[in-house]
Write an enzyme that holds these catalytic residues in place. Structure first.
Site, PDB file in Angstrom:
ATOM      1  N   ARG A   1      -3.533   5.483 -13.310  1.00 35.88           N
ATOM      2  CA  ARG A   1      -4.387   4.814 -12.329  1.00 35.88           C
ATOM      3  C   ARG A   1      -5.471   3.994 -13.011  1.00 35.88           C
ATOM      4  NH1 ARG A   1      -4.736   9.421  -7.456  1.00 35.88           N
ATOM      5  NH2 ARG A   1      -2.648   8.901  -6.658  1.00 35.88           N
TER       6      ARG A   1
ATOM      7  N   TYR B   1       1.064   0.444  -6.190  1.00 40.40           N
ATOM      8  CA  TYR B   1       1.705   1.487  -7.009  1.00 40.40           C
ATOM      9  C   TYR B   1       0.679   2.392  -7.706  1.00 40.40           C
ATOM     10  CZ  TYR B   1       2.005  -1.754 -11.214  1.00 40.40           C
ATOM     11  OH  TYR B   1       1.793  -2.598 -12.257  1.00 40.40           O
ATOM     12  N   GLU B   2       1.150   3.526  -8.136  1.00 37.63           N
ATOM     13  CA  GLU B   2       0.270   4.609  -8.626  1.00 37.63           C
ATOM     14  C   GLU B   2      -0.752   5.025  -7.565  1.00 37.63           C
ATOM     15  OE1 GLU B   2       1.060   6.167 -11.235  1.00 37.63           O
ATOM     16  OE2 GLU B   2       2.441   4.699 -12.076  1.00 37.63           O
ATOM     17  N   GLY B   3      -0.349   4.954  -6.325  1.00 37.22           N
ATOM     18  CA  GLY B   3      -1.236   5.348  -5.227  1.00 37.22           C
ATOM     19  C   GLY B   3      -1.892   4.136  -4.592  1.00 37.22           C
TER      20      GLY B   3
ATOM     21  N   GLN C   1      -6.177   6.136  -3.089  1.00 37.28           N
ATOM     22  CA  GLN C   1      -7.360   6.193  -3.977  1.00 37.28           C
ATOM     23  C   GLN C   1      -8.580   6.654  -3.187  1.00 37.28           C
ATOM     24  OE1 GLN C   1      -6.702   5.765  -7.172  1.00 37.28           O
ATOM     25  NE2 GLN C   1      -4.627   5.212  -6.519  1.00 37.28           N
TER      26      GLN C   1
END
Lengths: 591, 591
Positions: B297, B434-436, B441
């Site tokens: 992240r 992506y990656e949350g 977040q």
């Protein structure tokens, strides 16, 4: 997913914001009555849903192609164009004298919204043709009108606008295309035009290029530009396509979006000169061009509303179906559809508020134009003119944001082209650029529409808004709250307007540093104003026993607008009043 | 245009915002000294400019391709990867024990910015490999570390993160991939994973898939997830790639952007089971996953800064060269480069302010992480953890805006793919997903980082900001003005924080309705805070006779940030405090 024409929202906006019932009382606007509007737009919706929308995604994947000067449009476009022409749609808002149906602009705007939402690439062909028709109606000779308008209005021929050259985009003073007088009264044109939407295609039997060029003895700059009609095929004695003219498409662009719409490079006069016919008088081309430009700018603003609606529908549909994670309030033990998650609701409400706000702004403006042409005078016309750059600038900037939010709601699937959400962002991204970038709209708004009458029309707008505030203040709780938000935004605009008027003379860099914020502030204010009028109408309709869920939605969207979007007005005001010094601090050479 | 590593801006931020001189006094962080930083980053910049950046646009036009389970990366990628590996770059921030160079994270972050700015698609391969390394360092057995880490850190093997399944994106509780125990202590995995970045490629001799899966008797939900290492080729007795494992790439995605980065669908176990090795203990997979996720992240946030810088450079270059229209202040009679027009300057300053603000936020966070691992304790670590979702959420949302503004500056040319501006928007659009996603977040920020310690770490952050306000208030005119803007934004965050803490228990829908605004408010505040520290440093350096133009730029960008961007904090606060009712007014079923 495909497109569903939002008929009830559109009709609500036409009735309560554009005021079509009142419009229809005026001679020449009888067709604005709600029943005709419903009938016309039901049919428009059907054509858009069934014939035109299904082509949108496939045509993005297999765009128009160019080979040896000829452009082949995407599969299905020819058939769809035929259906569009056979139904008489190209003539919807054009004069009956030339075969049109003379419906009010406000109805035409609603129909255009549907067509563009269904398929932005397809809808560009009529959009540009409408601009050509508008210019010919304004400045064409009677002979020219008689020869060309029936074909353009029937849709058997189409039109284009040829302004841009490689070195001349926003800056038309740099135009180089030249037009030499021939002995027969026509002209021979030489030059290169770029970014010509539907500059070449296979949908119609002829293409009428409206071309800005300079005569040999024209003054330099924008006062030396003339407008010419350059048909792809010169009409023969019977008015049918005859000799092929010396204008050729040398390539089409590879673009981020609207890929099915061919964007042509046109070469004029490589084989001795393209035959062109002067429209109106020499050196008045810019003036005529502004006529078609204003129409086109309004239409591009409608494209912004349209693509916002389309993106909203797609995102709502996905949010209803995608199951992911439990609700934060513990209301379910299992993973739920993501539409139950507050941040998804926030994004969807924002998308709706911007879409409905843009629609309200645009339809209201269209109604002003109808009024200006049917009984009301110069003040109404000036108000319409003031709103055109707002429709263009505000609705298209928002369209990019709304389409981007639509992707976000899809998560990772939004980034996969097959989903379709990404196409809306790619398509929308041109809207704040073509027909004048947002900065050019801001120049028009501040320079032509505000400074030229020293803010008189802008103050008339403010007075109208204040009148709605008074109506709201006399209403129920929701209306009274709305009056406060609207009043704060109106006050912010007044502050910014006063500042911009003062600085435009004394320190133009400072005034223009705030020109886009001023445009966006005003667009936001007018959209919020119209949604406030819609809130009043929805409350009244509720009291009268109307469709509760539908009307509650209108009220909630307006309230969301007041809480989340109208407060941006004060932020923009502060940027205008206090932001110029830091914006201008660095000499451009040091960037 | 190609990419120029912004070495001086990067070093200024490292020195004055991340404080590398002070860092380098600490045992284990000696390599953070400014001279080493300059030497390393000069070389990084050279590699990025000369080898990796030139592949960016061509690889977008000719992306990775899939055929019969094999992926061929874009032309030049293999050679560039070899240069990257030969130079030892994959090991920059990894432990010396396994062949790395153990440079501080803050230097690694700066190098990663350059690599990503040069070529986002290329840089994704090391980004994911770093995540795999991080997870193995955290939870791998000694044997596993000894076998895999030297290869991964050398870059001869690469790593992936396998989380997502078609029905399980943000919601890992829905995972279905299963892992059955074999007699030899390994596991056999069965299932389908999607969106696997560099899940298959031809750059390295082996790919180490880190895979989340469930053992047969695992509890339901996220507490029943284990983490496995599934190498594409099982290492033989010598540790070289041996037997081909039963994991196969069945397709790669057709995406909006980062097209050169292959996004794989991976099928595990279609031929009897993919051999996997348990990492750490069963059912603790989510915990280990968060380790690699947090690193990833942060890295994705750096990607946001990187693509912003790249878009800024391209737009600045175009604005300097494109001649169009006369300046509004009458300073020239001829058309000028568009960089002289106030609205172009506004857009460029906004792009710079967001880019430099994001960089300052991210490097500061990286320095906290270094401190937390070298002498400072849990409080510093918690502060770093608090900032990670801000780095990810704020820098990536801004990247989309900055890339879009970059297109706008190009006008019509921005929409033509050959120009290159559009690619930055297409590439950037995945970053807030992506990656949350940004909403994830915000969940992490509010749920894990604020509520879990009842706002203690957030209040420690506020105290640090207030200390800088005091420093600013004791400074010159620019610093004192800055203190006022920063104080107002800090106060807005305090209000919003108090509200969110209160509502999270009593009315979670209301708290979460404001979670993304809270995240963006905090990101804005921390970026503005760091730019304020930069302003103080620049003023001090100016007094000491430093490079005037460079330092004036830093001050002007900070002042622009204070006037145009920090005031958004109050708007976000108001949305959080007063916006939930309208946001939640409509039942989701009625959307």
């Amino acid at each position: 997913m495909s497109y569903k024409a939002p008929l009830e929202e559109v009709l609500f906006t036409l009735e309560h914001i554009a005021g079509i019932t009142a419009l229809s009382q005026r001679p020449g606007l009888e067709a604005a009555d709600p029943e005709t509007a419903r009938a016309v737009l039901t049919e428009t919706g059907r054509l858009c849903e069934e014939v035109i929308a299904p082509l949108n995604a496939p045509a993005d994947r297999a765009p128009s192609t160019w080979e040896a000067g000829e452009v082949t449009t995407s599969a299905g476009f020819k058939e769809a164009w035929k259906a569009y022409v056979d139904g008489g749609w190209p003539g919807l808002s054009h004069p009956e004298e030339f075969g049109g149906q003379a419906l009010p602009k406000v109805i035409g705007a609603a129909a255009a919204e549907m067509l563009n939402a269904a398929n932005l690439s397809f809808a560009l062909c009529p959009l540009l043709t409408d601009g050509a028709i508008e210019a010919l109606l304004t400045a064409g000779s009677d002979e020219m009108k008689a020869l060309y308008l029936p074909k353009l209005i029937a849709g058997t021929w189409t039109g284009t606008m040829n302004l841009t050259e490689p070195q001349a985009g926003s800056d038309l003073a740099l135009l180089r295309t030249r037009a030499e007088r021939s002995e027969d009264g026509s002209y021979r044109l030489f030059g290169t035009k770029i970014f010509i939407t539907y500059g070449e295609h296979d949908l119609a039997e002829n293409i009428c290029h409206l071309v800005l060029a300079r005569t040999p003895d024209a003054p330099a700059g924008v006062r030396g530009i003339s407008l010419f009609l350059v048909p792809k095929f010169l009409p023969d004695a019977q008015g049918n396509p005859g000799t092929r003219n010396d204008v050729h498409c040398t390539s089409i662009e590879h673009k981020l979006g609207i890929k099915a719409s061919p964007t042509a490079v046109l070469q004029f006069g490589d084989q001795g000169g393209a035959t062109g016919f002067l429209i109106g008088e020499e050196n008045r081309g810019l003036e005529y061009m502004f006529v078609m430009m204003n129409a086109a700018r309004f239409a591009v603003g409608m494209q912004g509303v349209a693509i916002s609606e389309r993106a909203l529908q797609q995102a709502t549909s996905y949010a209803r179906e995608r199951i992911q994670s439990r609700p934060v309030d513990g209301s379910a033990r299992e993973s739920a559809a993501i539409i139950h998650h507050p941040d998804i609701r926030r994004l969807l409400m924002k998308m709706r508020a911007l879409t409905e706000g843009g629609r309200a702004l645009a339809y209201y403006a269209a109604a002003l134009n109808d009024l200006a042409h049917h009984g009301e005078g110069a003040e109404t016309a000036a108000l319409y003119e003031l709103l055109v750059p707002l429709v263009k600038g505000f609705c298209t900037e928002n369209a990019v944001q709304v389409a981007s939010d639509g992707i976000q709601i899809h998560g990772g699937m939004g980034f996969i082209e097959e989903t379709g959400a990404a196409q809306h962002l790619r398509d929308a991204r041109i809207l704040p650029i073509y027909e004048g970038t947002t900065a050019i709209q801001a120049n028009d708004f501040l320079g032509r529409k505000i400074l030229r009458d020293s803010g008189r029309t802008a103050r008339a707008l403010i007075a109208r808004i204040a009148a709605t505030e008074a109506d709201l203040a006399a209403g129920g709780r929701a209306a009274r709250d709305y009056a406060v938000s609207l009043g704060a935004a109106r006050k912010a605009f007044e502050d910014a307007l006063g500042f911009s008027l003062e600085k435009a003379g004394s320190d133009p860099n400072v005034a223009w540093a705030g020109s886009v914020p001023l445009l966006m502030l005003a667009g936001n204010l007018v959209a919020g104003w119209q949604l406030g009028r819609g809130l009043l109408a929805a409350e009244a309709a509720l009291s009268a026993g109307g469709d509760s869920a539908f009307l509650q939605s209108r009220i909630a969207v307006a309230q969301f607008y007041a809480a989340h979007l109208l407060p941006e007005a004060a932020l923009q005001r502060d940027r205008i009043l206090y932001g110029a010094a830091s914006l201008l601090a660095l000499p451009p050479e040091t960037y």
